[in-house]
Every structure is written in structure tokens, then in C-alpha cells.
Design a protein around this motif. Structure first.
Motif, PDB file in Angstrom:
ATOM      1  N   GLU A   1     100.489 -32.605  -6.721  1.00  0.00           N
ATOM      2  CA  GLU A   1      99.774 -32.610  -8.000  1.00  0.00           C
ATOM      3  C   GLU A   1      98.463 -33.387  -7.887  1.00  0.00           C
ATOM      4  O   GLU A   1      97.439 -32.982  -8.452  1.00  0.00           O
ATOM      5  CB  GLU A   1     100.661 -33.209  -9.091  1.00  0.00           C
ATOM      6  N   VAL A   2      98.482 -34.493  -7.158  1.00  0.00           N
ATOM      7  CA  VAL A   2      97.244 -35.251  -6.932  1.00  0.00           C
ATOM      8  C   VAL A   2      96.235 -34.395  -6.183  1.00  0.00           C
ATOM      9  O   VAL A   2      95.031 -34.378  -6.500  1.00  0.00           O
ATOM     10  CB  VAL A   2      97.543 -36.552  -6.166  1.00  0.00           C
ATOM     11  N   TRP A   3      96.706 -33.655  -5.164  1.00  0.00           N
ATOM     12  CA  TRP A   3      95.783 -32.805  -4.405  1.00  0.00           C
ATOM     13  C   TRP A   3      95.200 -31.704  -5.289  1.00  0.00           C
ATOM     14  O   TRP A   3      94.011 -31.385  -5.173  1.00  0.00           O
ATOM     15  CB  TRP A   3      96.498 -32.182  -3.211  1.00  0.00           C
ATOM     16  N   LEU A   4      96.011 -31.122  -6.162  1.00  0.00           N
ATOM     17  CA  LEU A   4      95.483 -30.107  -7.076  1.00  0.00           C
ATOM     18  C   LEU A   4      94.393 -30.693  -7.970  1.00  0.00           C
ATOM     19  O   LEU A   4      93.389 -30.027  -8.278  1.00  0.00           O
ATOM     20  CB  LEU A   4      96.613 -29.531  -7.927  1.00  0.00           C
ATOM     21  N   GLY A   5      94.572 -31.934  -8.399  1.00  0.00           N
ATOM     22  CA  GLY A   5      93.521 -32.584  -9.161  1.00  0.00           C
ATOM     23  C   GLY A   5      92.241 -32.733  -8.359  1.00  0.00           C
ATOM     24  O   GLY A   5      91.134 -32.535  -8.887  1.00  0.00           O
ATOM     25  N   VAL A   6      92.369 -33.056  -7.068  1.00  0.00           N
ATOM     26  CA  VAL A   6      91.190 -33.150  -6.198  1.00  0.00           C
ATOM     27  C   VAL A   6      90.497 -31.795  -6.082  1.00  0.00           C
ATOM     28  O   VAL A   6      89.257 -31.703  -6.087  1.00  0.00           O
ATOM     29  CB  VAL A   6      91.602 -33.683  -4.800  1.00  0.00           C
ATOM     30  N   VAL A   7      91.287 -30.718  -5.990  1.00  0.00           N
ATOM     31  CA  VAL A   7      90.699 -29.374  -5.901  1.00  0.00           C
ATOM     32  C   VAL A   7      89.885 -29.059  -7.152  1.00  0.00           C
ATOM     33  O   VAL A   7      88.778 -28.508  -7.063  1.00  0.00           O
ATOM     34  CB  VAL A   7      91.803 -28.317  -5.679  1.00  0.00           C
ATOM     35  N   PHE A   8      90.395 -29.407  -8.312  1.00  0.00           N
ATOM     36  CA  PHE A   8      89.635 -29.165  -9.546  1.00  0.00           C
ATOM     37  C   PHE A   8      88.342 -29.980  -9.564  1.00  0.00           C
ATOM     38  O   PHE A   8      87.305 -29.497 -10.019  1.00  0.00           O
ATOM     39  CB  PHE A   8      90.495 -29.490 -10.771  1.00  0.00           C
TER      40      PHE A   8
ATOM     41  N   LEU B   1      84.313 -26.089 -17.827  1.00  0.00           N
ATOM     42  CA  LEU B   1      85.093 -26.697 -18.903  1.00  0.00           C
ATOM     43  C   LEU B   1      86.589 -26.491 -18.680  1.00  0.00           C
ATOM     44  O   LEU B   1      87.399 -27.394 -18.930  1.00  0.00           O
ATOM     45  CB  LEU B   1      84.654 -26.106 -20.243  1.00  0.00           C
ATOM     46  N   LEU B   2      86.960 -25.301 -18.202  1.00  0.00           N
ATOM     47  CA  LEU B   2      88.378 -25.035 -17.933  1.00  0.00           C
ATOM     48  C   LEU B   2      88.894 -25.966 -16.827  1.00  0.00           C
ATOM     49  O   LEU B   2      90.001 -26.501 -16.921  1.00  0.00           O
ATOM     50  CB  LEU B   2      88.564 -23.573 -17.535  1.00  0.00           C
ATOM     51  N   CYS B   3      88.109 -26.163 -15.766  1.00  0.00           N
ATOM     52  CA  CYS B   3      88.516 -27.075 -14.692  1.00  0.00           C
ATOM     53  C   CYS B   3      88.618 -28.510 -15.205  1.00  0.00           C
ATOM     54  O   CYS B   3      89.526 -29.263 -14.823  1.00  0.00           O
ATOM     55  CB  CYS B   3      87.526 -27.003 -13.536  1.00  0.00           C
ATOM     56  N   LEU B   4      87.682 -28.896 -16.069  1.00  0.00           N
ATOM     57  CA  LEU B   4      87.720 -30.251 -16.616  1.00  0.00           C
ATOM     58  C   LEU B   4      88.963 -30.464 -17.478  1.00  0.00           C
ATOM     59  O   LEU B   4      89.636 -31.508 -17.384  1.00  0.00           O
ATOM     60  CB  LEU B   4      86.452 -30.495 -17.436  1.00  0.00           C
ATOM     61  N   LEU B   5      89.291 -29.485 -18.312  1.00  0.00           N
ATOM     62  CA  LEU B   5      90.497 -29.593 -19.137  1.00  0.00           C
ATOM     63  C   LEU B   5      91.768 -29.508 -18.292  1.00  0.00           C
ATOM     64  O   LEU B   5      92.805 -30.080 -18.652  1.00  0.00           O
ATOM     65  CB  LEU B   5      90.496 -28.505 -20.205  1.00  0.00           C
ATOM     66  N   ALA B   6      91.681 -28.775 -17.163  1.00  0.00           N
ATOM     67  CA  ALA B   6      92.842 -28.718 -16.269  1.00  0.00           C
ATOM     68  C   ALA B   6      93.149 -30.090 -15.685  1.00  0.00           C
ATOM     69  O   ALA B   6      94.313 -30.388 -15.365  1.00  0.00           O
ATOM     70  CB  ALA B   6      92.595 -27.711 -15.151  1.00  0.00           C
ATOM     71  N   LEU B   7      92.127 -30.926 -15.548  1.00  0.00           N
ATOM     72  CA  LEU B   7      92.371 -32.300 -15.092  1.00  0.00           C
ATOM     73  C   LEU B   7      93.240 -33.060 -16.086  1.00  0.00           C
ATOM     74  O   LEU B   7      94.036 -33.923 -15.699  1.00  0.00           O
ATOM     75  CB  LEU B   7      91.041 -33.025 -14.881  1.00  0.00           C
ATOM     76  N   ALA B   8      93.100 -32.749 -17.359  1.00  0.00           N
ATOM     77  CA  ALA B   8      93.975 -33.370 -18.364  1.00  0.00           C
ATOM     78  C   ALA B   8      95.424 -32.928 -18.174  1.00  0.00           C
ATOM     79  O   ALA B   8      96.356 -33.725 -18.354  1.00  0.00           O
ATOM     80  CB  ALA B   8      93.490 -33.013 -19.767  1.00  0.00           C
ATOM     81  N   VAL B   9      95.616 -31.661 -17.793  1.00  0.00           N
ATOM     82  CA  VAL B   9      96.971 -31.176 -17.514  1.00  0.00           C
ATOM     83  C   VAL B   9      97.543 -31.895 -16.290  1.00  0.00           C
ATOM     84  O   VAL B   9      98.716 -32.299 -16.264  1.00  0.00           O
ATOM     85  CB  VAL B   9      96.955 -29.654 -17.295  1.00  0.00           C
ATOM     86  N   VAL B  10      96.712 -32.052 -15.253  1.00  0.00           N
ATOM     87  CA  VAL B  10      97.153 -32.772 -14.054  1.00  0.00           C
ATOM     88  C   VAL B  10      97.532 -34.210 -14.413  1.00  0.00           C
ATOM     89  O   VAL B  10      98.576 -34.729 -13.971  1.00  0.00           O
ATOM     90  CB  VAL B  10      96.049 -32.755 -12.981  1.00  0.00           C
TER      91      VAL B  10
END
Length: 512
Positions: free
Chosen positions: A363-370, A327-336
Motif C-alpha cells: 500500500e505504501v508503494w502504491l502511494g509512491v506510484v500515485f 486530481l484523481l491521483c491526489l484524491l487516491a492518496l487520501a484512499v491510500v
């Protein structure tokens, strides 16, 4: 096993040593020396096609060592090797320095990973900088291996080499004396001797040493890599369920509130941003982008730390850990997404720069990591995660370099200026302080600007291309294309354009 003491640092370092390492053959040593000579000759004048040539020579020496050691190419080895080759194409294609250096560093790291191998996090992360601690052991390995071999024809070759060395010393000493004593002799010896710039010899000597040591380092890895996958990393002490879960629940709630606010404020458009915050879209974007980027990185740290100390005794513990971290990773996608949206607003209002493009890519790559972390949490076996994360990062570096960042920045700013001319010819402006600092990659786009904007934008690039004279192996396709464009239609001299004209032409924005 129960009761077995935890291994010390020295223990896991010894365990990671190779079981055996093949010796360095004369072919490996000669390939390394040849690579050093190529490096001293080609890389002194800059980066370009020469980096690809030196990389190929290094790969040949490593291939000789791997063949003697009986190693075979595996699928992941081929993937890392091909991606490293793609990264070395960047300096041959584009002129910008930062992407070229980034690509060269990525290629070295991938080559080290290809030779070491590695599946687990320790194996992958320790293998990437593996070249750093190779040169000294590699030189010692090559010296002891070659010294202990009986070379065929050694009794005939060594005396000839010694005689040539003595003759070279004698001719140099007496030639200098004769040249200083007689002008005609000096002219004759000057025509016979090669044209050497003695001021460049120290730099070329350093490049020769670096090139030879690098080639020997990769050959040393190929002959017997460290087994970093065997590194023992003890899991963190399990925390109690409440002690571990309560902070994550609170953090998830905060992330959820932020996501809801962003949906209300940002998705409402520019008018909603202005009415809710009192800021323009550009001000709102700039005010929060960097903080959101830091939050994205810190979230990765929190996930790693929480995973290490998560309770794992029962199935309920495992399930709870997956739910909260997922859930934290999913919400982090909203931050990205929010960070990317803010930067998009800022670029739309103020134009694109090198820095803005780079942070967008990261930032796009960080989203891919999540996304990869979420996928790993949904599967029972996530042994693929370390290699795929590194693969995504290196693909990002390759795509960033091959797409030509400076060319994209120039194209976006020129297109934006052309659109502004159609709607408001008198108020249109382009940020010349941004585009005139770009490399030769930007010439094709900046060429479309009207005067005096065109000359103001191309002055510095034209002077740099005119002032440097590089051989073919130290240049790139973009610089050659830019020289052709500027030769057909050179920019107007800065004294003719004038500082005031360039000021009026569009020095209107501040760089990020």
C-alpha cells in the motif's frame, strides 16, 4: 506517416529483433556449463549464499558475451545490476522463504532489464520477463556458434575425452559386476568411489539443465537484446470531451466525499469511530481495508485507460486531462492514507502478522506510484516515469526483504506483549499461533518472552532447525544466529510444557 498501415503483431516483433547478435565464444559456453555445475552442486540443499555465488557466475558469462558484442555499461544498467545484487543478498541474510523467493524473482527480472535496456513502458515491461523466452533460442545459438568454430587443439582433446568416456563406462560396468561377485572387492571399490546419493541425481540433473539454460539465456541477451522500445503501440481513439470528462468528474466527486468523511470519522479518534459506526477501531479497520486496497489498484487502471482515450487535439484538452487525472491521483492518496490508517488501527489492536506487514508495504508503494504520476503530470516530459516506477517497486522488494519481515513481526508482537504485562499482568496475551509459525529470523525477539510463552513460541522453530542439516553455502546468517541462541538456552520440550499450558500462554487471537 499518413496512409501508412498500422503494423501487425508480427511486424513489431521483427522490428524488436537486434540488428546483430555476436556469436557465443567457447568462453561463454564454458562459463554457462560451469554455472550449471555450480547450480547443481549448490542449490540442491536450499537457498542462501549459494544464490549469490550462482548469480555472480551467471553475470560473468553474460559479461563475456557483452564484451564480444562490443556493449558498454550505461548508468541505468549499473543501477539495475546493483539492485539485483542487493536482492540476492536477502537469502544469505534472512531465513524466511517468501521474501527470499520474491527477491530471487526480482533479481532475475532486473538482470533481464539491465541487459535489454528500455525507456518506454513497452521497453521496460517486456524486458522484465525477458528471460522466459530465452533458454531455447540461447541453447540453439550457443550450439551453432561453438559448432562452427575451429577450436585450437581440437584434434588432440577430442580423442582424449572419448577415451576417458569409454574408460568410465567400462570401469562402471565391470566394477559393479566385481562388487556383486566378491564382498572384499565391493568394500575396496566402495572406499575408492565417491559417495553419491543416486536418489539425488535426477534433481541435480534438473538443476544443472536450469542453471546452464539460465546462464546461456542471459548471455544470449547480452550478445544482442531485443529492442522492445521499438514496439509500436497505437494510441487509443480520442473520445469527445464530455464523453471522457463526465465520468472522471463524477469519480473525483465521490473520492472527495470519501476523503471528507474520513477526515471527520477517523481523525476524531477511537471514540468518534465508535460513535459514528458502532464498531471498535479494530472492527472498523478490518471491515474496510481490503476494499480500499482494491479501490487503489482499480484507480491506477482507470488512470491508465483514461490517459489512453483522453482528448489531445488542443491545449485545452491536454490541460483538462492533466487537471482531472491529477486530481484523481491526489484524491487516491487520501484512499491510500485511509487504508494505511485502518491497518495501523488493526495492528495496534491485534498485533502484526506476515500478511499485514506485506499489504502495508504494498500500500505504501502504491502511494509512491500515485506521487510519481502526479509529478509526471506536472512536467512536460515524463519519459523518466516507466523506469522510476520499476525502480521504486524493486527498491520496495529489496527493502522489504533486507529489513527481515519475520524479525519485525516477532519484535512488534513481543514488544506489545511486554507493554501489556506492565499495564495488566493477568490479562496480557500474545498470539502464539502467529509467532510460532515464523522462521528463524524471529528467534532473537522471541527469546525475550517469559516461560512458558518462550518455549511455546520457539518449539516449531527449534525442531525445524534441529531437523535440517545444511552446508554453509545453503544456510544464512539468521539461521546460524538462531542455532547459537537455542544451543545456549534450548526451549523446554513440548511434552514438559504441555498443550494446556501453551493454550493458557496466549493462543488468543485469530490470524488475518
Amino acid at each position: 506517416m499518413p496512409g501508412t498501415p498500422a503494423p501487425s503483431v508480427g511486424t513489431w516483433l521483427r522490428v524488436s529483433d537486434p540488428e546483430r547478435r555476436a556469436g557465443a565464444t567457447p568462453r561463454v559456453a564454458l562459463a554457462a556449463l560451469f554455472t550449471g555445475l555450480l547450480t547443481a552442486w549448490l542449490l540442491f540443499d536450499g537457498l542462501g549464499v549459494n544464490l549469490l555465488v550462482c548469480g555472480a557466475a551467471t553475470a560473468v558469462g553474460a559479461g563475456f558475451a557483452a564484451r564480444v558484442a562490443g556493449r558498454r555499461i550505461r548508468p541505468w544498467t549499473a543501477v539495475w545490476s546493483l539492485l539485483a545484487l542487493a536482492l540476492l543478498v536477502v537469502p544469505a541474510w534472512w531465513d524466511a522463504g517468501w521474501p527470499a523467493l520474491l527477491a530471487a524473482g526480482g533479481a532475475l527480472a532486473l538482470a533481464s532489464l539491465a541487459l535489454h535496456g528500455g525507456r518506454r513502458w513497452a521497453g521496460v515491461l517486456f524486458a522484465l520477463p525477458g528471460l522466459l523466452w530465452q533458454p531455447v533460442p540461447a541453447v540453439r545459438w550457443a550450439w551453432t556458434s561453438v559448432q562452427g568454430r575451429r577450436l585450437p587443439g581440437r584434434g588432440r582433446i577430442v580423442p582424449v575425452l572419448k577415451a576417458l568416456a569409454v574408460a568410465a563406462v567400462l570401469l562402471t560396468v565391470f566394477g559393479l559386476l566385481f562388487a556383486s561377485a566378491d564382498a572384499a572387492m565391493a568394500d575396496l571399490l566402495g572406499n575408492l568411489s565417491p559417495d553419491l546419493d543416486l536418489g539425488r541425481l535426477p534433481g541435480r540433473a534438473v538443476l544443472f539443465v536450469l542453471g546452464t539454460a539460465t546462464a546461456l539465456g542471459f548471455a544470449h541477451m547480452a550478445a544482442g537484446p531485443r529492442r522492445w522500445d521499438r514496439t509500436v503501440i497505437r494510441p487509443g481513439r480520442e473520445r469527445r470531451r464530455l464523453e471522457w470528462a463526465l465520468p472522471l468528474v463524477a469519480l473525483n466527486l465521490m473520492f472527495g466525499v470519501f476523503a471528507v468523511i474520513q477526515a471527520v470519522v477517523v481523525l476524531g479518534g477511537a471514540d468518534a469511530v465508535l460513535s459514528n459506526t458502532g464498531m471498535s477501531r479494530s472492527e472498523y479497520a478490518r471491515q474496510g481495508f481490503w476494499q480500499l486496497s482494491v479501490i487503489t489498484v482499480l484507480t491506477l487502471v482507470v488512470v491508465a485507460v483514461a490517459k489512453r482515450w483522453a482528448p489531445r487535439t488542443t491545449d485545452v484538452d491536454h490541460r483538462l486531462a492533466r487537471i482531472l487525472l491529477g486530481l484523481l491521483c491526489l484524491l487516491a492518496l487520501a484512499v491510500v492514507a485511509s487504508a494505511l490508517g485502518r491497518m495501523w488501527f488493526y495492528v495496534d489492536a491485534s498485533g502484526l502478522t506476515r500478511l499485514r506487514l506485506w499489504v502495508l508495504v504494498v500500500e505504501v508503494w502504491l502511494g509512491v506510484v500515485f506521487l510519481l504520476l502526479i509529478a509526471a503530470g506536472l512536467t512536460r516530459r515524463a519519459g523518466w516515469l516507466p523506469r522510476v516506477v520499476v525502480l521504486s517497486g524493486m527498491l520496495t522488494v529489496a527493502v522489504y526483504g533486507l529489513m527481515g519481515p519475520d524479525a519485525i513481526v516477532a519484535e512488534q508482537n513481543v514488544t506489545r506483549y511486554e507493554q501489556a504485562l506492565k499495564t495488566d499482568p493477568h490479562g496480557a496475551a500474545i498470539d502464539l499461533r502467529n509467532v510460532r509459525r515464523l522462521s528463524a529470523d524471529a528467534v532473537s525477539a522471541l527469546e525475550r518472552l517469559p516461560e512458558p510463552q518462550r518455549s511455546c513460541a520457539l518449539q516449531l522453530i527449534g525442531q525445524e532447525l534441529e531437523g535440517e542439516s545444511r552446508p554453509w553455502y545453503a544456510t544464512n546468517l539468521a539461521a546460524a544466529r538462531a542455532r547459537g541462541i537455542l544451543a545456549q538456552r534450548p526451549p523446554v520440550d513440548s511434552r514438559a510444557v504441555g498443550r494446556t499450558a501453551c493454550d493458557r500462554a496466549g493462543l488468543a487471537y485469530e490470524d488475518l
